[in-house]
Scaffold this motif. Structure first.
Motif, PDB file in Angstrom:
ATOM      1  N   TYR A   1       5.504   4.764   5.457  1.00 55.28           N
ATOM      2  CA  TYR A   1       6.060   3.410   5.619  1.00 55.28           C
ATOM      3  C   TYR A   1       7.383   3.487   6.372  1.00 55.28           C
ATOM      4  CZ  TYR A   1       7.430  -1.344   4.112  1.00 55.28           C
ATOM      5  OH  TYR A   1       7.816  -2.670   4.070  1.00 55.28           O
ATOM      6  N   ILE A   2       8.216   4.447   5.970  1.00 55.26           N
ATOM      7  CA  ILE A   2       9.518   4.624   6.608  1.00 55.26           C
ATOM      8  C   ILE A   2       9.356   5.070   8.062  1.00 55.26           C
ATOM      9  CG2 ILE A   2      11.616   6.053   6.589  1.00 55.26           C
ATOM     10  CD1 ILE A   2      11.306   6.095   3.479  1.00 55.26           C
ATOM     11  N   ALA A   3       8.386   5.943   8.290  1.00 57.21           N
ATOM     12  CA  ALA A   3       8.150   6.482   9.636  1.00 57.21           C
ATOM     13  C   ALA A   3       7.757   5.398  10.632  1.00 57.21           C
ATOM     14  CB  ALA A   3       7.084   7.566   9.592  1.00 57.21           C
ATOM     15  N   LYS A   4       7.214   4.294  10.146  1.00 60.95           N
ATOM     16  CA  LYS A   4       6.825   3.188  11.025  1.00 60.95           C
ATOM     17  C   LYS A   4       8.018   2.328  11.436  1.00 60.95           C
ATOM     18  CE  LYS A   4       2.183   2.940   9.016  1.00 60.95           C
ATOM     19  NZ  LYS A   4       1.261   2.151   8.152  1.00 60.95           N
ATOM     20  N   GLY A   5       9.201   2.700  10.940  1.00 60.24           N
ATOM     21  CA  GLY A   5      10.407   1.973  11.315  1.00 60.24           C
ATOM     22  C   GLY A   5      10.654   0.703  10.532  1.00 60.24           C
ATOM     23  N   LYS A   6       9.884   0.497   9.460  1.00 59.13           N
ATOM     24  CA  LYS A   6      10.050  -0.712   8.656  1.00 59.13           C
ATOM     25  C   LYS A   6      11.294  -0.622   7.778  1.00 59.13           C
ATOM     26  CE  LYS A   6       5.111  -1.782   8.355  1.00 59.13           C
ATOM     27  NZ  LYS A   6       3.976  -2.060   7.438  1.00 59.13           N
TER      28      LYS A   6
ATOM     29  N   LYS B   1       0.826  -1.217   0.000  1.00 55.90           N
ATOM     30  CA  LYS B   1       0.000   0.000   0.000  1.00 55.90           C
ATOM     31  C   LYS B   1       0.862   1.270   0.000  1.00 55.90           C
ATOM     32  CE  LYS B   1      -3.890  -2.273   2.296  1.00 55.90           C
ATOM     33  NZ  LYS B   1      -4.532  -2.574   1.008  1.00 55.90           N
ATOM     34  N   VAL B   2       1.938   1.215  -0.761  1.00 59.23           N
ATOM     35  CA  VAL B   2       2.811   2.372  -0.961  1.00 59.23           C
ATOM     36  C   VAL B   2       2.720   2.755  -2.433  1.00 59.23           C
ATOM     37  CG1 VAL B   2       5.174   3.247  -0.911  1.00 59.23           C
ATOM     38  CG2 VAL B   2       4.371   1.712   0.901  1.00 59.23           C
ATOM     39  N   GLU B   3       2.105   3.913  -2.696  1.00 61.51           N
ATOM     40  CA  GLU B   3       1.833   4.302  -4.078  1.00 61.51           C
ATOM     41  C   GLU B   3       2.302   5.720  -4.397  1.00 61.51           C
ATOM     42  OE1 GLU B   3      -2.284   3.700  -4.898  1.00 61.51           O
ATOM     43  OE2 GLU B   3      -2.340   1.709  -3.981  1.00 61.51           O
ATOM     44  N   SER B   4       2.982   6.356  -3.446  1.00 60.99           N
ATOM     45  CA  SER B   4       3.402   7.745  -3.655  1.00 60.99           C
ATOM     46  C   SER B   4       4.526   8.065  -2.688  1.00 60.99           C
ATOM     47  CB  SER B   4       2.221   8.688  -3.397  1.00 60.99           C
ATOM     48  OG  SER B   4       1.838   8.622  -2.028  1.00 60.99           O
ATOM     49  N   MET B   5       5.095   9.248  -2.847  1.00 56.99           N
ATOM     50  CA  MET B   5       6.131   9.691  -1.930  1.00 56.99           C
ATOM     51  C   MET B   5       5.563   9.810  -0.513  1.00 56.99           C
ATOM     52  SD  MET B   5       9.358  10.479  -2.003  1.00 56.99           S
ATOM     53  CE  MET B   5      10.651  11.731  -1.834  1.00 56.99           C
ATOM     54  N   ALA B   6       4.338  10.292  -0.398  1.00 58.06           N
ATOM     55  CA  ALA B   6       3.729  10.464   0.924  1.00 58.06           C
ATOM     56  C   ALA B   6       3.566   9.131   1.636  1.00 58.06           C
ATOM     57  CB  ALA B   6       2.383  11.171   0.793  1.00 58.06           C
ATOM     58  N   THR B   7       3.059   8.123   0.924  1.00 60.88           N
ATOM     59  CA  THR B   7       2.846   6.821   1.567  1.00 60.88           C
ATOM     60  C   THR B   7       4.171   6.100   1.827  1.00 60.88           C
ATOM     61  OG1 THR B   7       2.380   5.889  -0.634  1.00 60.88           O
ATOM     62  CG2 THR B   7       0.490   6.486   0.752  1.00 60.88           C
ATOM     63  N   LEU B   8       5.186   6.367   1.001  1.00 63.20           N
ATOM     64  CA  LEU B   8       6.512   5.806   1.264  1.00 63.20           C
ATOM     65  C   LEU B   8       7.086   6.396   2.553  1.00 63.20           C
ATOM     66  CD1 LEU B   8       9.017   4.146   0.522  1.00 63.20           C
ATOM     67  CD2 LEU B   8       9.765   6.069  -0.912  1.00 63.20           C
TER      68      LEU B   8
ATOM     69  N   GLY C   1      -1.619  -3.463 -12.892  1.00 62.85           N
ATOM     70  CA  GLY C   1      -1.793  -3.318 -11.455  1.00 62.85           C
ATOM     71  C   GLY C   1      -0.996  -4.303 -10.624  1.00 62.85           C
ATOM     72  N   ASN C   2      -0.039  -5.007 -11.269  1.00 69.19           N
ATOM     73  CA  ASN C   2       0.781  -5.977 -10.538  1.00 69.19           C
ATOM     74  C   ASN C   2       1.824  -5.302  -9.650  1.00 69.19           C
ATOM     75  OD1 ASN C   2       0.675  -7.669 -13.623  1.00 69.19           O
ATOM     76  ND2 ASN C   2      -0.408  -8.358 -11.793  1.00 69.19           N
ATOM     77  N   VAL C   3       2.185  -4.071  -9.982  1.00 74.22           N
ATOM     78  CA  VAL C   3       3.089  -3.260  -9.166  1.00 74.22           C
ATOM     79  C   VAL C   3       2.566  -1.828  -9.156  1.00 74.22           C
ATOM     80  CG1 VAL C   3       5.207  -4.613  -9.489  1.00 74.22           C
ATOM     81  CG2 VAL C   3       4.590  -2.861 -11.164  1.00 74.22           C
ATOM     82  N   LYS C   4       2.990  -1.077  -8.142  1.00 81.68           N
ATOM     83  CA  LYS C   4       2.597   0.317  -8.042  1.00 81.68           C
ATOM     84  C   LYS C   4       3.834   1.206  -8.196  1.00 81.68           C
ATOM     85  CE  LYS C   4      -1.743  -0.487  -7.128  1.00 81.68           C
ATOM     86  NZ  LYS C   4      -2.817  -0.081  -8.076  1.00 81.68           N
ATOM     87  N   PRO C   5       3.830   2.122  -9.162  1.00 80.11           N
ATOM     88  CA  PRO C   5       4.955   3.049  -9.295  1.00 80.11           C
ATOM     89  C   PRO C   5       4.908   4.092  -8.187  1.00 80.11           C
ATOM     90  CG  PRO C   5       3.259   3.590 -10.887  1.00 80.11           C
ATOM     91  CD  PRO C   5       2.795   2.340 -10.188  1.00 80.11           C
ATOM     92  N   VAL C   6       6.032   4.329  -7.544  1.00 83.09           N
ATOM     93  CA  VAL C   6       6.097   5.258  -6.415  1.00 83.09           C
ATOM     94  C   VAL C   6       6.727   6.582  -6.822  1.00 83.09           C
ATOM     95  CG1 VAL C   6       6.987   5.610  -4.070  1.00 83.09           C
ATOM     96  CG2 VAL C   6       6.226   3.328  -4.807  1.00 83.09           C
ATOM     97  N   ILE C   7       7.873   6.514  -7.511  1.00 87.82           N
ATOM     98  CA  ILE C   7       8.554   7.738  -7.912  1.00 87.82           C
ATOM     99  C   ILE C   7       9.536   7.419  -9.032  1.00 87.82           C
ATOM    100  CG2 ILE C   7      10.553   7.628  -6.329  1.00 87.82           C
ATOM    101  CD1 ILE C   7       9.748  10.704  -5.737  1.00 87.82           C
ATOM    102  N   ALA C   8       9.817   8.401  -9.870  1.00 87.34           N
ATOM    103  CA  ALA C   8      10.759   8.241 -10.974  1.00 87.34           C
ATOM    104  C   ALA C   8      12.110   8.832 -10.600  1.00 87.34           C
ATOM    105  CB  ALA C   8      10.221   8.926 -12.237  1.00 87.34           C
ATOM    106  N   PHE C   9      13.164   8.134 -10.987  1.00 91.31           N
ATOM    107  CA  PHE C   9      14.513   8.655 -10.789  1.00 91.31           C
ATOM    108  C   PHE C   9      14.857   9.547 -11.991  1.00 91.31           C
ATOM    109  CE2 PHE C   9      14.660   4.981  -7.966  1.00 91.31           C
ATOM    110  CZ  PHE C   9      15.260   5.540  -6.842  1.00 91.31           C
TER     111      PHE C   9
END
Length: 319
Positions: free
Chosen positions: A146-151, A136-143, A216-224
């Motif tokens: 995810y990081i903030a939860k210490g994962k 359920k990580v689909e954007s910079m905000a949700t990433l 929909g097999n993967v969700k793009p989060v951000i482009a380099f």
């Protein structure tokens, strides 16, 4: 005196003979099938385009053009083995900024950029950071959530000395994330791993992931990249949109052994340029989502030289 003059004459005849033989060798090259080695996994973008190019080799070279793969250490094994080739070899090899700007910073390699002559660039590609839908990580905000939860962010990448690996490490370091890079033998294998759920995230080519994103097999989060990635599949923010410089465009170029005669380098450039400009080959590239970016050897050298500076900066971010 007569013997002295005779000796000089014999030396000059021998010298001219050697020169003539060298000129003849250049004119006759190639005298055997030409092979282009892909130092990455079978089925990846580089492998696919290399095999497609081989179909048009006989017309341009007068000899078969063969595609081969030598795997290991993100390309370092093939490039190390290739250095054993003598100048004017009938074997060429693919490489890019990961091979020459990044590998020496992340591992001990037994080759250097000066061992190779860039012949032609084949394609350039933008990388994307992807997630498995279950995360359920689909954007910079949700990433960031995810990081903030210490994962720990576990990311599949192409080896440990690739553009994907270093950009990902630099990016996640900037975000203050705990992360682990999981190396695979090719960008396609890293993609397969995130689709299957073997890893939660992966960095791979936008073009390679296109159909998996569409399905929909993967969700793009951000482009380099320095700007948004927008096309019929992606509408994706970039790291540049967040003021981050943690990106490099991936390139795939053809190289030949240093010391090869300029005329042979030029023969290869013209032959490969003609192949890449073939409408049928260009349609194949389009079908696999590849953006051909035909550039000469000087451009390749200048680009890789410029990425060395950037890669050095990235390496300091991840230490």
């Amino acid at each position: 005196m007569k013997n002295w003059k005779t000796a000089i004459k014999a030396c000059l005849v021998g010298l001219f003979g050697l020169c003539a033989m060298g000129a003849q060798a250049t004119t006759d090259w190639p005298t055997a099938p030409v092979t282009i080695i892909t130092p990455w996994a079978v089925g990846g973008l580089a492998d696919q385009i290399n095999r497609a190019m081989s179909e048009y080799g006989k017309e341009q070279y007068g000899q078969p053009l063969l595609a081969d793969n030598i795997l290991g250490s993100g390309g370092a094994i093939a490039l190390t083995e290739y250095v054993k080739e003598a100048p004017n070899t009938h074997k060429l090899i693919l490489g890019g900024e990961g091979s020459f700007a990044i590998a020496p910073l992340t591992m001990k390699v037994a080759y250097k950029f000066d061992d190779f002559i860039p012949v032609i660039n084949i394609y350039s590609s933008t990388f994307v950071f992807l997630s498995n839908p279950k995360a359920k990580v689909e954007s910079m905000a949700t990433l960031k959530d995810y990081i903030a939860k210490g994962k720990t962010v576990k990311v599949g990448v192409n080896g440990t000395n690739s553009s994907e690996a270093l950009q990902t490490a630099a990016f996640l370091t900037e975000l203050g994330a705990k992360f682990k890079l999981i190396p695979y033998e090719g960008a396609n294998e890293a993609l397969t791993a995130v689709v299957s759920g073997e890893v939660t995230f992966a960095t791979t080519h936008a073009s390679l992931a296109r159909e998996f994103v569409r399905a929909g097999n993967v969700k793009p989060v951000i482009a380099f990249d320095e700007k948004k990635l927008v096309d019929e599949v992606y509408n994706l923010e970039s790291v540049g949109d967040y003021g981050l410089d943690t990106w490099m465009t991936n390139t795939c170029a053809v190289f030949i052994r240093a010391g090869t005669e300029p005329a042979i380098v030029e023969k290869n450039y013209q032959a490969l340029k003609n192949i890449l400009e073939n409408p049928k080959l260009q349609q194949t590239a389009k079908n696999i989502g590849l953006r051909l970016d035909i550039r000469d050897g000087k451009w390749v050298k200048d680009y890789i030289d410029s990425t060395m500076t950037k890669a050095e900066k990235y390496s300091k971010l991840v230490k």
